[in-house]
Enzyme design. Structure first.
Site, short mmCIF file in Angstrom:
data_model
loop_
_atom_site.label_atom_id
_atom_site.label_comp_id
_atom_site.label_asym_id
_atom_site.label_seq_id
_atom_site.Cartn_x
_atom_site.Cartn_y
_atom_site.Cartn_z
N GLY A 256 -24.51 30.78 14.36
CA GLY A 256 -24.44 30.48 15.60
C GLY A 256 -24.55 29.12 15.85
N CYS A 263 -40.82 23.40 14.99
CA CYS A 263 -40.85 23.20 13.65
C CYS A 263 -39.81 22.83 12.74
CB CYS A 263 -41.43 24.71 13.31
SG CYS A 263 -43.31 24.85 13.88
C1 UDX Z 1 -40.44 28.76 12.20
C2 UDX Z 1 -40.76 29.69 11.31
O1 UDX Z 1 -40.14 30.64 11.02
C3 UDX Z 1 -42.51 29.60 10.83
O2 UDX Z 1 -42.67 30.42 9.79
C4 UDX Z 1 -43.09 28.60 10.94
O3 UDX Z 1 -44.47 28.67 10.89
C5 UDX Z 1 -42.68 27.56 11.99
O4 UDX Z 1 -41.12 27.85 12.15
P1 UDX Z 1 -40.09 29.55 14.86
O5 UDX Z 1 -40.06 28.05 15.12
O6 UDX Z 1 -40.94 30.30 15.83
O7 UDX Z 1 -40.75 29.54 13.32
O8 UDX Z 1 -38.71 30.18 14.88
P2 UDX Z 1 -37.77 31.10 14.02
O9 UDX Z 1 -38.03 32.34 14.32
O10 UDX Z 1 -38.02 30.45 12.53
O11 UDX Z 1 -36.24 30.24 14.42
C6 UDX Z 1 -36.02 29.11 14.38
C7 UDX Z 1 -34.67 28.82 14.77
O12 UDX Z 1 -33.48 29.39 13.97
C8 UDX Z 1 -34.39 29.40 16.17
O13 UDX Z 1 -33.68 28.54 16.98
C9 UDX Z 1 -33.59 30.63 15.69
O14 UDX Z 1 -32.61 30.95 16.92
C10 UDX Z 1 -32.69 30.06 14.59
N1 UDX Z 1 -32.30 30.84 13.85
C11 UDX Z 1 -32.99 31.92 13.16
C12 UDX Z 1 -30.64 31.11 13.49
O15 UDX Z 1 -30.29 30.59 13.99
N2 UDX Z 1 -30.25 32.05 12.61
C13 UDX Z 1 -31.10 32.83 12.01
O16 UDX Z 1 -30.51 33.75 11.22
C14 UDX Z 1 -32.41 32.87 12.52
#
Ligand code: UDX
Length: 438
Positions: A256, A263
């Protein structure tokens, strides 16, 4: 039960403090921002996170948690001190800005007068813990020890991730410090959570390696999304198929508009900056590609919007569904949705945006776009609708009702989750990133 302090009342600190108080520990929280401390004292969590407000109310009522701006209070009230301050990206550099970690450690050290354990949870460049341990020893002597205990919580699941983490990692220099942390995390460990005891450098690296791996997984599938677009393949089916291989796994393979938040983007840059300092620039060059692929996703969405408008954004009404970097969060740091909205507005479009939680925050800022309170309002007279944050409420939109509100029923799904049949049956033209649309 232990007497704990939590230094830093941000996302990590508030969640950790409230969860530790919920487990029965006595917790005192300090932050340099007096307004934030007042807000929390009044039982208000200054960001959106499921379950946290309820647990804060409960732990305030039982007096298990208190808030302060005084280092004397912290030194007098706790034996174990968790460092939970932010490590943002340094201005003008890819490296991490460690000023908050340094200031917190120095302030704490100056106030400690007896044996104490300092536990680092912030995400830091490898080598930081050894340096902080040396500083603590120099200021406080042999009785103050440092443990590095990285945090892996995800926003939107912060409480559950803190109470039921996948693993607990402790980087120690004194094996004897493990028992104190085992006591703090006793409830969690009794559930069978794996405990890994290691050295400082490994503990620091576990965190950045995990985030780099997750970011790489997302950019990997996003590169395949472009390949799928070029060949007529379907990236979601591709992810499903390779995800059945348990060595690969299906999670974090959703293509996407890419990753954002406080983070992943800054952590991969800081890791690369640190590896470069250590003479390993070439080995970590792949992270430039991971970052670049991720940045290019926003351009892909903007190009898709342009294609649907015959190349002309001027005065076109573009409705953006979502502003937070992911659902169940009001965090707009490095949010792909916001970047796209800003690019479209800069291109001359009249951009309107909606988000179930982040709208409130956006309304307090000056933005290049209009912020709407309802989905109906954001959809009104749209020439194109762009779906960028996968909130459940957007999947539940009635496409026929939505079609009655817009000027052109054109949907660009930047998260690849809206049901093609439902939307096309209601007269919409829908396109995805990496799979055939209508
Ligand atoms: C992340 C890590 O998962 C976590 O372990 C760490 O402590 C902090 O960083 P977070 O920032 O809360 O956590 O978000 P996360 O759920 O990991 O998603 C990160 C980004 O990736 C989001 O923008 C999400 O939309 C995107 N994403 C996630 C995708 O585009 N595709 C996916 O398959 C999964």
């Amino acid at each position: 039960m232990a007497r704990l302090s939590v230094i830093g009342a941000g996302y990590l600190g508030v969640t950790h403090a409230v969860c530790m108080a919920h487990l029965g520990h006595d917790v005192i929280v300090i932050d340099t921002d007096a307004n934030r401390i007042e807000t929390l004292k009044n039982g208000v969590v200054p960001f959106h996170e499921p379950e946290l407000s309820e647990l804060l109310a409960k732990t305030l009522a039982s007096e298990k948690i208190t808030f302060t701006t005084s280092w004397n209070d912290v030194a007098a009230s706790a034996d174990i001190h968790f460092l939970c301050v932010g490590t943002p990206q340094k201005a003008g550099s890819h490296a991490a800005d460690l000023s908050q970690v340094d200031n917190a450690t120095t302030s704490l050290a100056q106030h400690l007068s007896g044996p104490a354990l300092v536990v680092g949870k912030s995400t830091v460049p490898v080598g930081t813990a050894a340096r902080l341990a040396y500083e603590l020893k120099t200021t406080c002597g042999e009785d103050v020890h440092l443990v590095w205990n990285p945090e892996f919580l995800r926003e939107g699941f912060a409480v559950q991730d803190t109470l039921h983490p996948d693993r607990i990692v402790l980087g120690v220099s004194h094996q004897s410090d493990v028992a104190a942390l085992e006591a703090v995390y006793a409830a969690t460990l009794s559930d069978g959570t794996p405990l890994l005891v290691t050295d400082y450098a490994t503990a620091e690296l576990v965190k950045v390696a995990a985030n780099a791996f997750l970011a790489t997984k997302i950019s990997f599938i996003n590169a395949f999304a472009d390949l799928a677009d070029a060949t007529g393949a379907d990236v979601t089916q591709l992810a499903d198929a390779i995800g059945h291989d348990t060595r690969i796994g299906r999670r974090f393979l959703n293509a996407g508009v890419g990753f954002g938040g406080g983070c992943l983007p800054k952590d991969i840059r800081a890791l690369q900056a640190r590896a470069t300092e250590l003479g390993l620039a070439e080995k970590f060059a792949f992270l430039t590609a991971v970052d670049d692929i991720n940045k290019s996703r926003k351009h892909t969405v903007v190009e898709r919007v342009l294609e649907s408008l015959d190349g002309d954004l001027n005065h076109k009404v573009i409705s953006v569904l979502g502003a937070a970097f992911k659902p169940d969060s009001d965090d707009i740091r490095d949010s792909p949705a916001l970047h796209v909205a800003e690019m479209l507005a800069e291109g001359g479009a009249k951009v309107r945006i909606h988000d179930p939680e982040a709208s409130k925050i956006l309304k307090t800022r000056e933005t290049a776009f209009a912020v709407c309170d309802t989905i109906d309002e954001v959809l009104a007279n749209a020439d194109v609708v762009v779906h960028l944050t996968e909130w459940a409420v957007y999947r539940e939109i009635d496409p026929a009702h939505a079609a009655s509100l817009v000027n052109n029923p054109i949907m660009i799904d930047g998260r690849n989750v809206l049901d093609k049949t439902r939307w096309t049956n209601a007269g919409w033209t829908i396109s995805y990133l990496g799979k055939p649309g209508s």
